[in-house]
Design an enzyme around this catalytic site. Structure first.
Site, PDB file in Angstrom:
ATOM      1  N   GLU A  48      14.721 -14.317  -8.878  1.00 50.03           N
ATOM      2  CA  GLU A  48      15.002 -13.451  -7.732  1.00 50.03           C
ATOM      3  C   GLU A  48      15.145 -12.043  -8.312  1.00 50.03           C
ATOM      4  OE1 GLU A  48      18.821 -13.751  -5.780  1.00 50.03           O
ATOM      5  OE2 GLU A  48      18.132 -12.560  -4.084  1.00 50.03           O
ATOM      6  N   ARG A  72      21.365 -25.400 -17.533  1.00 55.64           N
ATOM      7  CA  ARG A  72      21.201 -23.979 -17.818  1.00 55.64           C
ATOM      8  C   ARG A  72      21.873 -23.660 -19.150  1.00 55.64           C
ATOM      9  NH1 ARG A  72      23.593 -21.502 -12.774  1.00 55.64           N
ATOM     10  NH2 ARG A  72      22.297 -19.815 -13.509  1.00 55.64           N
ATOM     11  N   LYS A 131      24.386 -13.455 -13.228  1.00 54.88           N
ATOM     12  CA  LYS A 131      23.858 -12.130 -12.894  1.00 54.88           C
ATOM     13  C   LYS A 131      24.915 -11.304 -12.160  1.00 54.88           C
ATOM     14  CE  LYS A 131      19.488 -13.287 -11.444  1.00 54.88           C
ATOM     15  NZ  LYS A 131      18.193 -12.994 -10.787  1.00 54.88           N
TER      16      LYS A 131
END
Length: 562
Positions: free
Chosen positions: A36, A262, A272
């Site tokens: 994104e 992850r 983020k």
RNA sequence: UGGGGCGUAGCCAAGCGGUAAGGCACCGGCCUUUGGAGCCGGCAUUCGCAGGUUCGAAUCCUGCCGCCCCAGCCA
């Protein structure tokens, strides 16, 4: 562009692909990396990039770059640019297959109409708070919205009017009609569209309703013919929904979603949201601050793409959660790479002057020294030597520790590639600080060896005082002092764990003259100290600035602690 | 008390019924004009725990324990 190696270790994703290829389910594979554009890429993304592009390379398939741009409020062109730049820098290319979820908005809309017509979706007038209340909890089922049974005609009409901008933000949503009592909360009539009168960085103002991740992602995968849609573990619960949409739509391609763990690293944060906060609140100098785990930060710090790829290969791919890689593991991959390629130079970070009393006052010699003992093809260079040189303050102890074998009063050591010197006198100022050392040298030891073959235990790096070039050196340490920065004291957030000493700036360091015209980004090993690179932003001709990329392994510091 | 997952050494991680790969870290030794690099050797009688099946289990079965994720109109 350098070519990533394509012989990764086995992992469960490859097992699945091998099975699909063997069974004939697929002839080839197509993966995708779907960031994104709401922030800069970090080392965790690198893991996903290496996995997705690596798989494509290894199986001679394809990996699409797809921007998951379904939320115009958070997304910006700047992020798109940085992401493309970072993926390329890591060594991967996506050819012509650069896509945007926003390219599929029209198709997605048509799919939604299809679902409405099939009685599988409805327009809901409940507001966000009400939807939350109706959703139930982890242990209690939800209850149906009073608008759940609107007629298909009414839904179609309302949905079209939503698109036409007849309703304000938040007043209506389109929901999938699945099961409000499902034990999987994602299946309790998930929202597919929300009304957002916002300007989109690509579609501008053509839309005022935007698809949610769940609604957009699987269908985008399907449109692109993705065979294996690899995402992180937190989407495991979404897989039934991912499949439900595809099962109820007239699609020909039904990708398989596969989840992996992850990446987490010690002493750093990887979300983020948190990285954005560090930037916005000025805790760091920007997304590319060399202390950041962002790709751009690592790049500026002096990391190589090869080291990052090696790291991603070595950590493996698995489903095990709460696995955190020690950051020293990353640093080690870096050292291994830099050791083979970095030019060795001499730089004195905390200089103390040494006067060699028996060396002629105005004499200058040049010594030939090898650029990299690991790689003869890197050749050699000449460094000047004269009566006064700088050595590292740490390399002298007036009363040496029992295991210290560098310079001390009366002791002989080697100046790398030059001569043996023996300390004869220590000069101090009125406060007792050492200001200068006096030594004698052995002319017979030229080059660093003597005819009598005697040994010295210490070899020091040095820089000729009158030839030295000044430089600024930035020493970095972990951005956080806690191994897990997210574990903060009561009432405080992760920023309370910021390491106040994560950046130490040294000025008036003395580097060998050949470094005067080093270019931004150039990497070196400062002998006996570590790997450094010329800062790509702040270093200017006449004002050298180096970043310490990573220190050398330091056995001495371990001994000292004992 | 719902659902989805995961537990192999300090950190990762192979292993998929035949008797615990590999890497990092760590510990010895060698070598070294970087206390770097390199080289050699060591490092899980045991796979969260307890039972069971089997000639044989980290692998299969049962039960238990621990940890992670999910209640955004974020992704």
């Amino acid at each position: 562009m350098d070519t990533p190696n394509t012989t990764p270790a086995g992992n469960f994703v490859r097992d699945i692909i091998d099975g699909d290829l063997a069974s004939g389910k697929h002839q080839t594979i197509i993966t995708r990396f779907p960031p994104e554009p709401n922030g800069y890429l970090h080392i965790g993304h690198a893991k996903s990039i290496c996995l997705n592009f690596g798989l494509a390379l290894s199986y001679k398939g394809r990996c699409n770059l797809r921007f998951d741009d379904t939320n115009p409020i958070k997304e910006e062109q700047e992020y798109i640019d940085s992401i493309k730049n970072d993926v390329r820098w890591l060594g991967f290319s996506w050819g012509q297959t650069e896509f945007y979820a926003s390219d599929y908005f029209e198709q997605l809309y048509e799919y939604a109409v299809h679902l409405i017509k099939a009685g599988h979706a409805y327009v809901d007038d409940l507001n966000a708070d009400q939807i939350r209340e109706y959703r139930g909890t982890l242990t209690e089922p939800g209850k149906n919205s009073p608008h759940r049974d609107r007629s298909i005609e009414e839904n179609l009409d309302l949905f079209e009017r939503m698109r036409n901008g007849e309703f304000p933000d938040g007043s209506k949503v389109l929901r999938a009609k699945i099961d409000m009592a499902s034990p999987n909360i994602n299946m309790r009539d998930p929202v597919m569209y929300r009304i957002l009168h916002a300007h989109h960085h690509r579609t501008g103002d053509t839309w005022c309703l935007y698809p949610t991740y769940d609604w957009a992602h699987g269908q985008s995968d399907s449109i692109e013919g993705i065979t294996h849609s690899i995402c992180t573990l937190e989407f495991e619960d979404h897989r039934p929904l991912y499949n439900w949409f595809l099962d109820n739509l007239p699609v020909t391609s039904h990708p398989q979603q596969i989840e992996f763990a992850r990446l987490e690293l010690t002493y750093t944060v990887m979300s983020k949201r948190k990285l954005l906060l560090l930037v916005k609140d000025g805790h760091v100098a920007g997304w590319d601050d060399p202390r950041m785990p962002t790709i751009s930060g690592l790049r500026r710090r002096g990391y190589t793409p090869e080291a990052i790829r090696t790291f991603c290969d070595r950590i493996g791919v698995a489903k095990r959660k709460d696995s955190t890689i020690e950051i020293s593991f990353l640093e080690d991959c870096l050292r291994e790479d830099l050791n083979k390629r970095a030019l060795r130079v001499m730089a004195v970070l905390d200089p103390i002057k040494v006067v060699i009393d028996n060396y002629p006052e105005d004499k200058t010699e040049e010594f030939e020294t090898v650029n990299n003992p690991e790689d003869e093809s890197m050749g050699s260079r000449r460094v000047p030597f004269s009566r006064e040189v700088y050595i590292e303050r740490d390399d002298f102890q007036e009363e040496p520790h029992k295991k210290f074998f560098r310079l001390a009063p009366g002791r002989e050591v080697r100046l790398k590639g030059a001569y043996f010197i023996t300390c004869t006198n220590v000069v101090k100022d009125s406060a007792g600080n050492i200001t200068e050392l006096h030594c004698t040298y052995d002319p017979e030891s030229k080059g660093g060896e003597t005819p009598d073959g005697r040994k010295v235990k210490g070899t020091l790096h040095w820089v000729s005082a009158k030839h030295a070039v000044d430089a600024e050196v930035r020493l970095y340490d972990h951005l956080f002092r806690e191994i897990d920065p997210n574990k903060a004291p009561d009432g405080q957030d992760f920023t309370s764990n910021l390491n106040p000493d994560s950046l130490r700036t040294l000025t008036h360091c003395k580097v060998e003259p050949g470094l005067a015209d080093a270019s931004p980004g150039n990497r070196f090993q400062f002998l006996r100290q570590g790997y450094f690179c010329v800062d790509s932003i702040d270093s200017k001709p006449g004002r050298l600035v180096f970043n310490r990329t990573v220190s050398l392994r330091d056995t001495w510091s371990k001994l000292q602690k004992q």
